[in-house]
Scaffold this motif. Structure first.
Motif, PDB file in Angstrom:
ATOM      1  N   THR A  93      41.115  34.010  38.947  1.00 55.43           N
ATOM      2  CA  THR A  93      39.816  34.159  38.291  1.00 55.43           C
ATOM      3  C   THR A  93      39.807  33.484  36.919  1.00 55.43           C
ATOM      4  OG1 THR A  93      39.567  36.271  39.413  1.00 55.43           O
ATOM      5  CG2 THR A  93      38.109  35.867  37.545  1.00 55.43           C
ATOM      6  N   THR A  94      40.837  33.775  36.126  1.00 48.56           N
ATOM      7  CA  THR A  94      40.913  33.219  34.776  1.00 48.56           C
ATOM      8  C   THR A  94      40.862  31.694  34.824  1.00 48.56           C
ATOM      9  OG1 THR A  94      42.310  35.089  34.171  1.00 48.56           O
ATOM     10  CG2 THR A  94      42.314  33.198  32.665  1.00 48.56           C
ATOM     11  N   HIS A 121      35.441  41.246  31.472  1.00 47.60           N
ATOM     12  CA  HIS A 121      36.890  41.112  31.297  1.00 47.60           C
ATOM     13  C   HIS A 121      37.122  40.008  30.261  1.00 47.60           C
ATOM     14  CE1 HIS A 121      41.000  39.887  32.489  1.00 47.60           C
ATOM     15  NE2 HIS A 121      41.101  41.016  33.154  1.00 47.60           N
ATOM     16  N   SER A 123      38.800  37.524  30.301  1.00 47.56           N
ATOM     17  CA  SER A 123      38.801  36.165  30.854  1.00 47.56           C
ATOM     18  C   SER A 123      37.390  35.638  31.105  1.00 47.56           C
ATOM     19  CB  SER A 123      39.659  36.084  32.114  1.00 47.56           C
ATOM     20  OG  SER A 123      39.061  36.795  33.150  1.00 47.56           O
ATOM     21  N   ILE A 171      31.451  43.328  39.635  1.00 47.67           N
ATOM     22  CA  ILE A 171      31.864  44.728  39.514  1.00 47.67           C
ATOM     23  C   ILE A 171      32.795  44.846  38.313  1.00 47.67           C
ATOM     24  CG2 ILE A 171      33.176  46.594  40.608  1.00 47.67           C
ATOM     25  CD1 ILE A 171      32.205  45.521  43.321  1.00 47.67           C
ATOM     26  N   ASN A 173      35.786  45.972  36.093  1.00 48.94           N
ATOM     27  CA  ASN A 173      37.137  46.450  36.405  1.00 48.94           C
ATOM     28  C   ASN A 173      37.491  47.719  35.629  1.00 48.94           C
ATOM     29  OD1 ASN A 173      37.254  44.709  34.026  1.00 48.94           O
ATOM     30  ND2 ASN A 173      39.439  45.098  34.074  1.00 48.94           N
ATOM     31  N   ALA A 200      36.200  39.064  40.727  1.00 53.12           N
ATOM     32  CA  ALA A 200      37.597  39.530  40.829  1.00 53.12           C
ATOM     33  C   ALA A 200      37.707  40.918  41.451  1.00 53.12           C
ATOM     34  CB  ALA A 200      38.262  39.523  39.452  1.00 53.12           C
ATOM     35  N   GLN A 201      36.682  41.758  41.251  1.00 52.11           N
ATOM     36  CA  GLN A 201      36.751  43.145  41.766  1.00 52.11           C
ATOM     37  C   GLN A 201      35.840  43.365  42.980  1.00 52.11           C
ATOM     38  OE1 GLN A 201      38.848  45.481  40.742  1.00 52.11           O
ATOM     39  NE2 GLN A 201      39.632  44.407  38.933  1.00 52.11           N
ATOM     40  N   SER A 221      40.347  36.171  42.443  1.00 48.73           N
ATOM     41  CA  SER A 221      41.803  36.050  42.478  1.00 48.73           C
ATOM     42  C   SER A 221      42.328  36.549  43.812  1.00 48.73           C
ATOM     43  CB  SER A 221      42.438  36.920  41.390  1.00 48.73           C
ATOM     44  OG  SER A 221      41.995  36.532  40.111  1.00 48.73           O
ATOM     45  N   HIS A 223      45.279  37.854  44.441  1.00 44.77           N
ATOM     46  CA  HIS A 223      46.156  39.035  44.372  1.00 44.77           C
ATOM     47  C   HIS A 223      45.390  40.348  44.338  1.00 44.77           C
ATOM     48  CE1 HIS A 223      45.774  40.064  39.998  1.00 44.77           C
ATOM     49  NE2 HIS A 223      45.387  38.811  39.910  1.00 44.77           N
ATOM     50  N   LYS A 224      44.080  40.318  44.041  1.00 45.88           N
ATOM     51  CA  LYS A 224      43.303  41.561  44.025  1.00 45.88           C
ATOM     52  C   LYS A 224      42.662  41.846  45.373  1.00 45.88           C
ATOM     53  CE  LYS A 224      42.632  41.695  39.100  1.00 45.88           C
ATOM     54  NZ  LYS A 224      41.724  41.561  37.965  1.00 45.88           N
TER      55      LYS A 224
HETATM   56  C1  LIG Z   1      41.517  40.859  36.994  1.00 48.39           C
HETATM   57  C2  LIG Z   1      40.207  40.390  36.529  1.00 48.39           C
HETATM   58  C3  LIG Z   1      40.044  39.133  35.947  1.00 48.39           C
HETATM   59  C4  LIG Z   1      41.191  38.211  35.706  1.00 48.39           C
HETATM   60  O1  LIG Z   1      41.850  37.891  36.900  1.00 48.39           O
HETATM   61  P1  LIG Z   1      43.258  37.123  36.880  1.00 48.39           P
HETATM   62  O2  LIG Z   1      43.763  37.300  38.271  1.00 48.39           O
HETATM   63  O3  LIG Z   1      44.103  37.823  35.849  1.00 48.39           O
HETATM   64  O4  LIG Z   1      42.978  35.710  36.515  1.00 48.39           O
HETATM   65  C5  LIG Z   1      38.776  38.759  35.563  1.00 48.39           C
HETATM   66  N1  LIG Z   1      37.712  39.559  35.728  1.00 48.39           N
HETATM   67  C6  LIG Z   1      37.835  40.771  36.311  1.00 48.39           C
HETATM   68  C7  LIG Z   1      36.607  41.604  36.492  1.00 48.39           C
HETATM   69  C8  LIG Z   1      39.073  41.229  36.704  1.00 48.39           C
HETATM   70  O5  LIG Z   1      39.191  42.438  37.268  1.00 48.39           O
END
Ligand SMILES: *Cc1c(COP(=O)(O)O)cnc(C)c1O
Length: 405
Positions: A93-94, A121, A123, A171, A173, A200-201, A221, A223-224
């Motif tokens: 995401t970042t 977030h 980022s 959403i 986080n 990301a969420q 991302s 990994h989420k």
């Molecule tokens: C985790 C998250 C990010 C950043 O994601 P990375 O995987 O660390 O790049 C950005 N926005 C939200 C809402 C997040 O939950």
């Protein structure tokens, strides 16, 4: 209905013990666990298929290329993108937001405005601040009410013909709020602004269709959403991506290079300089196959049930204060217990095998608005159960008197 035990059995880490206690993993907002299919896919890639992709004449290179591009197609289909070249592989995401801030941002002029929200977030804040600094643009903020909902009437007043981009989270986080991004996108388009959604969420909790949303960019991302770290996606509309200058220069993103002039490759390669995270991309494709095996309506129902069950149980704890009470929220519970430091609570929960997150969750402005340094956050995923919530509540009931003494 879904068989949660069957889903759990696909996640080997859920069998682990932490400090001798069965793991209760409630830190899914930070990262989710990986199903065996994703783990095996990555192992198989390195064991039997590893080669660099694109341009290779040998068999392994061609097979690795096919696997990587198939993953792109799986993701395209899942999120409903019109073209597979609208799926740009990123680090996450970042990285996707920084790509847009640099590349789309290159087209902006002094006085242009970018709108973000108070619940972003870091980022989805810092890259825009850096862009505004670089380009003389102005950053405007959609405020948030005490329940953790965006104030959309104020948003409408912020919009003007100077607005070039609106970047908001689907959403939250740290609060779990589900934003009305459909409205935000419609209103933004009405003044000619483009919209980036931080997803990301989202994809692990709700069904996302980028064409139905009509967003211009959507970032997430791996990994989420049960995939590997170090891989993610920027979705962008073809015409927009074609108009944007490249982000990074290097191999793979070029058509022809001489020492004086370079022509750029077509999408998606224009934005994918250098050897990518091949194993990650392929593993992410498998994570989307796992998502495909779930019924998203059942996922939403199960997670809402966990959210309601846990919220009701927590309400009975003396001195509890919730942060994030939006009418529409996903399975994130942020809270504090009067007189207790969140860090101490998190540390004692860990001793009992329970993983939660404490702190500002990369949303310091949200904490500032509530005038707190951070919260305790329990965030659920599809493999969590009511029995785990019971263990969590019992653990809190044991911890509180210990910490109050
Ligand atoms: C985790 C998250 C990010 C950043 O994601 P990375 O995987 O660390 O790049 C950005 N926005 C939200 C809402 C997040 O939950």
């Amino acid at each position: 209905m879904m068989d949660i035990q069957k889903i759990r059995s696909q996640f080997p880490i859920l069998e682990e013990k932490i400090h001798g206690k069965p793991l209760v993993y409630f830190d899914n907002g930070a990262t989710t666990q990986k199903p065996l299919s994703v783990i095996n896919r990555i192992e198989n890639y390195y064991t039997k298929e590893n080669a660099n992709i694109h341009r290779g004449v040998h068999t392994l290179s061609q097979e690795a290329t096919t696997a990587y591009e198939n993953a792109r197609n799986t993701i395209q289909t899942y999120i409903g993108a019109q073209h597979n070249h609208e799926i740009i592989f990123t680090k996450g995401t970042t990285d996707g937001i920084n790509l847009v801030a640099n590349s789309f941002g290159e087209l902006l002029k002094p006085g242009d405005e970018i709108i973000i929200s108070a619940m972003e977030h870091h980022s989805n804040i810092v890259p825009w601040q850096m862009l505004c600094e670089r380009k003389g643009c102005k950053l405007r903020i959609i405020p948030m009410n005490a329940k953790g909902e965006l104030e959309l009437e104020v948003f409408e007043r912020l919009l003007s013909e100077r607005t070039k981009l609106v970047a908001v989270t689907h959403i939250s986080n740290s609060l779990g709020t589900v934003n009305d991004v459909e409205q935000i996108i419609k209103k933004s388009h009405a003044v000619g602004a483009k919209v980036l959604i931080d997803g990301a969420q989202s994809i692990q909790h709700i069904k996302v269709d980028v064409q139905a949303l009509d967003c211009d960019f959507y970032v997430f991302s791996g990994h989420k959403l049960f995939g590997p770290t170090g891989i993610g996606v920027l979705y962008g509309k073809e015409a927009l991506l074609n108009n944007m200058p490249p982000y990074q220069g290097g191999g793979d993103m070029i058509k022809e290079v001489t020492l004086t002039k370079t022509t750029y490759n077509d999408l998606p390669h224009k934005f994918e300089a250098g050897t990518p995270n091949i194993a990650g991309g392929i593993g992410l494709g498998t994570a989307f196959e796992f998502l495909n095996s779930l019924n998203m309506d059942d996922v939403v129902a199960h997670e809402q049930e966990l959210l309601n069950y846990a919220t009701q149980a927590l309400t009975k704890i003396e001195g509890i204060q919730f942060y994030g009470e939006a009418a529409n929220k996903t399975s994130v519970i942020s809270f504090l217990i009067e007189g207790l430091h969140p860090y101490d609570v998190g540390t004692l929960l860990d001793k009992m095998g329970i993983a939660v997150r404490t702190g500002h969750h990369c949303t310091q402005p949200v904490m500032d608005q509530f005038k707190i340094p951070g919260t305790i956050r329990a965030s659920f995923a599809i493999y969590n159960t009511k029995e785990e919530v019971d263990i969590f509540i019992k653990a809190l009931e044991r911890i509180i008197p210990i910490l109050k003494n």
